[in-house]
Design a protein around this motif. Structure first.
Motif, PDB file in Angstrom:
ATOM      1  N   ASP A   1      66.386  53.816  63.618  1.00 53.24           N
ATOM      2  CA  ASP A   1      65.716  54.223  62.395  1.00 53.24           C
ATOM      3  C   ASP A   1      66.447  55.440  61.860  1.00 53.24           C
ATOM      4  O   ASP A   1      67.086  56.176  62.625  1.00 53.24           O
ATOM      5  CB  ASP A   1      64.240  54.568  62.662  1.00 53.24           C
ATOM      6  CG  ASP A   1      63.430  54.606  61.381  1.00 53.24           C
ATOM      7  OD1 ASP A   1      63.029  53.526  60.910  1.00 53.24           O
ATOM      8  OD2 ASP A   1      63.217  55.704  60.847  1.00 53.24           O
ATOM      9  N   ALA A   2      66.341  55.685  60.572  1.00 51.95           N
ATOM     10  CA  ALA A   2      66.984  56.851  59.981  1.00 51.95           C
ATOM     11  C   ALA A   2      66.316  58.141  60.470  1.00 51.95           C
ATOM     12  O   ALA A   2      66.951  59.170  60.584  1.00 51.95           O
ATOM     13  CB  ALA A   2      66.926  56.773  58.463  1.00 51.95           C
ATOM     14  N   SER A   3      65.029  58.069  60.760  1.00 52.21           N
ATOM     15  CA  SER A   3      64.299  59.247  61.238  1.00 52.21           C
ATOM     16  C   SER A   3      63.733  58.981  62.624  1.00 52.21           C
ATOM     17  O   SER A   3      63.798  57.865  63.135  1.00 52.21           O
ATOM     18  CB  SER A   3      63.166  59.594  60.267  1.00 52.21           C
ATOM     19  OG  SER A   3      62.223  58.534  60.226  1.00 52.21           O
ATOM     20  N   ASN A   4      63.162  60.003  63.214  1.00 50.99           N
ATOM     21  CA  ASN A   4      62.529  59.851  64.517  1.00 50.99           C
ATOM     22  C   ASN A   4      61.189  59.144  64.381  1.00 50.99           C
ATOM     23  O   ASN A   4      60.621  59.058  63.286  1.00 50.99           O
ATOM     24  CB  ASN A   4      62.323  61.225  65.167  1.00 50.99           C
ATOM     25  CG  ASN A   4      63.620  61.820  65.637  1.00 50.99           C
ATOM     26  OD1 ASN A   4      64.560  61.108  65.989  1.00 50.99           O
ATOM     27  ND2 ASN A   4      63.709  63.139  65.643  1.00 50.99           N
ATOM     28  N   LEU A   5      60.682  58.687  65.506  1.00 47.75           N
ATOM     29  CA  LEU A   5      59.368  58.051  65.527  1.00 47.75           C
ATOM     30  C   LEU A   5      58.279  59.118  65.475  1.00 47.75           C
ATOM     31  O   LEU A   5      58.496  60.270  65.858  1.00 47.75           O
ATOM     32  CB  LEU A   5      59.216  57.213  66.801  1.00 47.75           C
ATOM     33  CG  LEU A   5      60.213  56.067  66.964  1.00 47.75           C
ATOM     34  CD1 LEU A   5      60.044  55.419  68.327  1.00 47.75           C
ATOM     35  CD2 LEU A   5      60.039  55.038  65.859  1.00 47.75           C
ATOM     36  N   ASP A   6      57.104  58.715  65.029  1.00 50.94           N
ATOM     37  CA  ASP A   6      55.934  59.605  64.978  1.00 50.94           C
ATOM     38  C   ASP A   6      55.388  59.752  66.397  1.00 50.94           C
ATOM     39  O   ASP A   6      54.875  58.799  66.971  1.00 50.94           O
ATOM     40  CB  ASP A   6      54.883  59.001  64.051  1.00 50.94           C
ATOM     41  CG  ASP A   6      53.637  59.857  63.901  1.00 50.94           C
ATOM     42  OD1 ASP A   6      53.487  60.851  64.658  1.00 50.94           O
ATOM     43  OD2 ASP A   6      52.802  59.529  63.043  1.00 50.94           O
TER      44      ASP A   6
ATOM     45  N   ALA B   1      54.568  57.526  75.744  1.00 51.89           N
ATOM     46  CA  ALA B   1      55.080  58.804  75.231  1.00 51.89           C
ATOM     47  C   ALA B   1      56.206  58.515  74.250  1.00 51.89           C
ATOM     48  O   ALA B   1      57.045  57.650  74.498  1.00 51.89           O
ATOM     49  CB  ALA B   1      55.579  59.675  76.370  1.00 51.89           C
ATOM     50  N   VAL B   2      56.214  59.231  73.130  1.00 54.52           N
ATOM     51  CA  VAL B   2      57.230  59.041  72.108  1.00 54.52           C
ATOM     52  C   VAL B   2      58.015  60.334  71.953  1.00 54.52           C
ATOM     53  O   VAL B   2      57.443  61.421  71.875  1.00 54.52           O
ATOM     54  CB  VAL B   2      56.588  58.646  70.762  1.00 54.52           C
ATOM     55  CG1 VAL B   2      57.639  58.567  69.663  1.00 54.52           C
ATOM     56  CG2 VAL B   2      55.853  57.328  70.886  1.00 54.52           C
ATOM     57  N   SER B   3      59.340  60.206  71.933  1.00 52.37           N
ATOM     58  CA  SER B   3      60.214  61.351  71.723  1.00 52.37           C
ATOM     59  C   SER B   3      61.459  60.864  70.990  1.00 52.37           C
ATOM     60  O   SER B   3      62.138  59.953  71.469  1.00 52.37           O
ATOM     61  CB  SER B   3      60.602  61.991  73.053  1.00 52.37           C
ATOM     62  OG  SER B   3      61.491  63.063  72.855  1.00 52.37           O
TER      63      SER B   3
ATOM     64  N   ASN C   1      47.259  54.438  64.685  1.00 52.19           N
ATOM     65  CA  ASN C   1      47.914  54.579  65.989  1.00 52.19           C
ATOM     66  C   ASN C   1      48.773  53.366  66.287  1.00 52.19           C
ATOM     67  O   ASN C   1      48.371  52.446  66.994  1.00 52.19           O
ATOM     68  CB  ASN C   1      46.886  54.825  67.087  1.00 52.19           C
ATOM     69  CG  ASN C   1      46.234  56.180  66.936  1.00 52.19           C
ATOM     70  OD1 ASN C   1      46.817  57.081  66.357  1.00 52.19           O
ATOM     71  ND2 ASN C   1      45.039  56.321  67.452  1.00 52.19           N
ATOM     72  N   VAL C   2      49.962  53.377  65.708  1.00 47.31           N
ATOM     73  CA  VAL C   2      50.950  52.315  65.881  1.00 47.31           C
ATOM     74  C   VAL C   2      52.299  52.977  66.108  1.00 47.31           C
ATOM     75  O   VAL C   2      52.463  54.165  65.877  1.00 47.31           O
ATOM     76  CB  VAL C   2      51.016  51.384  64.643  1.00 47.31           C
ATOM     77  CG1 VAL C   2      49.688  50.688  64.406  1.00 47.31           C
ATOM     78  CG2 VAL C   2      51.441  52.155  63.410  1.00 47.31           C
ATOM     79  N   ILE C   3      53.272  52.191  66.552  1.00 38.07           N
ATOM     80  CA  ILE C   3      54.638  52.712  66.624  1.00 38.07           C
ATOM     81  C   ILE C   3      55.145  52.747  65.186  1.00 38.07           C
ATOM     82  O   ILE C   3      55.165  51.721  64.495  1.00 38.07           O
ATOM     83  CB  ILE C   3      55.541  51.823  67.514  1.00 38.07           C
ATOM     84  CG1 ILE C   3      54.998  51.752  68.947  1.00 38.07           C
ATOM     85  CG2 ILE C   3      56.980  52.328  67.488  1.00 38.07           C
ATOM     86  CD1 ILE C   3      54.941  53.078  69.669  1.00 38.07           C
ATOM     87  N   GLN C   4      55.512  53.947  64.726  1.00 34.29           N
ATOM     88  CA  GLN C   4      55.977  54.095  63.357  1.00 34.29           C
ATOM     89  C   GLN C   4      56.952  55.255  63.258  1.00 34.29           C
ATOM     90  O   GLN C   4      56.992  56.114  64.135  1.00 34.29           O
ATOM     91  CB  GLN C   4      54.806  54.310  62.403  1.00 34.29           C
ATOM     92  CG  GLN C   4      53.987  55.549  62.688  1.00 34.29           C
ATOM     93  CD  GLN C   4      52.767  55.654  61.774  1.00 34.29           C
ATOM     94  OE1 GLN C   4      52.712  55.011  60.727  1.00 34.29           O
ATOM     95  NE2 GLN C   4      51.804  56.440  62.170  1.00 34.29           N
ATOM     96  N   ASP C   5      57.719  55.247  62.178  1.00 32.44           N
ATOM     97  CA  ASP C   5      58.647  56.360  61.966  1.00 32.44           C
ATOM     98  C   ASP C   5      57.936  57.494  61.247  1.00 32.44           C
ATOM     99  O   ASP C   5      56.750  57.384  60.891  1.00 32.44           O
ATOM    100  CB  ASP C   5      59.915  55.896  61.248  1.00 32.44           C
ATOM    101  CG  ASP C   5      59.676  55.390  59.831  1.00 32.44           C
ATOM    102  OD1 ASP C   5      58.574  55.612  59.271  1.00 32.44           O
ATOM    103  OD2 ASP C   5      60.599  54.779  59.277  1.00 32.44           O
TER     104      ASP C   5
END
Length: 141
Positions: A13-18, A44-46, A76-80
């Motif tokens: 992705d162009a940006s990091n995940l939330d 955990a997201v990083s 609450n989903v995987i998103q950027d």
């Protein structure tokens, strides 16, 4: 990729995940055909990675797959960072980083310079093995 009980998913992705509004462990399913069940204990997201902590370590010989079902309600989903939701996926093959178990027993070397030898009151035995012998679990005198 799985190492022990940690399964890491890397997104492009162009940006990091939330990292704040992320999917619950229940949104993921990890399976290993013919082996003990694997549940996801935490997420955990990083940066661009999602790390799933599994209920047990995965052996190197296991064939593991992971699925993600995007929750249909809530944030609450995987998103950027721009709130673009990642799509669901099913039965994605997982690569292993878990080391293969050492199943080769050590063998006493009985010839050459490394054969058993006595020096004073010390008997030295040398074994073949790819790794070191375990000093914590050794035979009694």
């Amino acid at each position: 990729k799985v190492t022990g009980n940690q399964l890491t998913l890397t997104y492009t992705d162009a940006s990091n995940l939330d990292a704040v509004n992320t999917a619950a462990a229940s949104a993921f399913a990890v399976s290993s055909a013919g082996n003990a069940a694997i549940s996801v204990n935490s997420v955990a997201v990083s940066g661009k990675t999602v790390t799933l902590t599994l209920s047990r370590a995965v052996a190197s010989a296991e064939t593991v797959t992971v699925s993600y079902t995007k929750p249909t309600s809530g944030n609450n989903v995987i998103q950027d960072a721009a709130s673009n939701d990642a799509v669901s996926f099913s039965n994605q093959a997982v690569t292993h980083s878990t080391s293969a178990a050492d199943t080769t027993p050590p063998v006493l070397i009985t010839t050459g310079d490394h054969r058993p030898k006595v020096t004073g009151n010390q008997l030295t035995l040398t074994y073949t093995d790819a790794s070191n012998l375990d000093p914590a679990n050794t035979a009694a005198a």
